[in-house]
Design an enzyme around this catalytic site. Structure first.
Site, PDB file in Angstrom:
ATOM      1  CB  CYS A  73      -0.377  -3.245   8.768  1.00  0.00           C
ATOM      2  SG  CYS A  73       0.821  -2.116   8.021  1.00  0.00           S
TER       3      CYS A  73
ATOM      4  CD  GLU B  72      -1.404  -2.399   1.961  1.00  0.00           C
ATOM      5  OE1 GLU B  72      -2.237  -3.232   2.331  1.00  0.00           O
ATOM      6  OE2 GLU B  72      -0.170  -2.548   2.141  1.00  0.00           O
TER       7      GLU B  72
END
Length: 160
Positions: A87, A59
């Site tokens: 996360c 990401e």
């Protein structure tokens, strides 16, 4: 969890395919795409072990690439689509990038079953700092706010 086919389904499949190909290439099992106006403008795969960079999550890599594409640190109008639940590092990056939304396929429990257990990190910020395994302490220097004063004095600053 939504299981019906949605407009995001193709982007999720692309992120999953990126992750699967990354595993074959020796990387981690995570992929992400940034979508704007119905088009993928950037992709990212987990490069933690290949780049020796603990922040090179799929990401984050995709967000960095998308920012270069749009020429801005803000990704307003974009969606972050990930093969797995981001996360806390990646969620924070998405918040700082100001994406409109985050969509993911597998969740943190699926990741944990594969040996990527970040559930402790998800829970960490809800606990008092004195209970953390990583000591985090403020130490006063007398000049603690000097960088902020310098920042505020600049008339040409670009506010975040």
């Amino acid at each position: 969890m939504t299981t019906s086919v949605s407009p995001d389904h193709a982007w999720l499949r692309e992120s999953i395919d990126l992750a699967t190909r990354n595993v074959a290439a020796g990387g981690g099992p995570f992929g992400a795409v940034v979508v704007r106006a119905g088009e993928v403008i950037a992709t990212g795969t987990n490069q933690v072990t290949t780049a020796l960079d603990p922040t090179a999550h799929a990401e984050v890599v995709a967000i960095r690439a998308a920012c270069r594409v749009v020429g801005d640190f803000r990704l307003t109008g974009c969606a972050l689509v990930s093969s797995c639940e981001p996360c806390p590092l990646c969620l924070a990056a998405a918040l700082w990038a100001r994406v409109d939304r985050v969509v993911y396929a597998a969740d943190r429990h699926d990741a944990a079953a594969a040996g990527f257990d970040d559930r402790e990190f998800h829970e960490l910020f809800g606990r008092p700092r004195e209970t953390w395994s990583l000591p985090v302490h403020q130490v006063a220097t007398g000049e603690d706010t000097a960088p902020f004063a310098a920042w505020l004095s600049r008339p040409d600053r670009v506010d975040y």
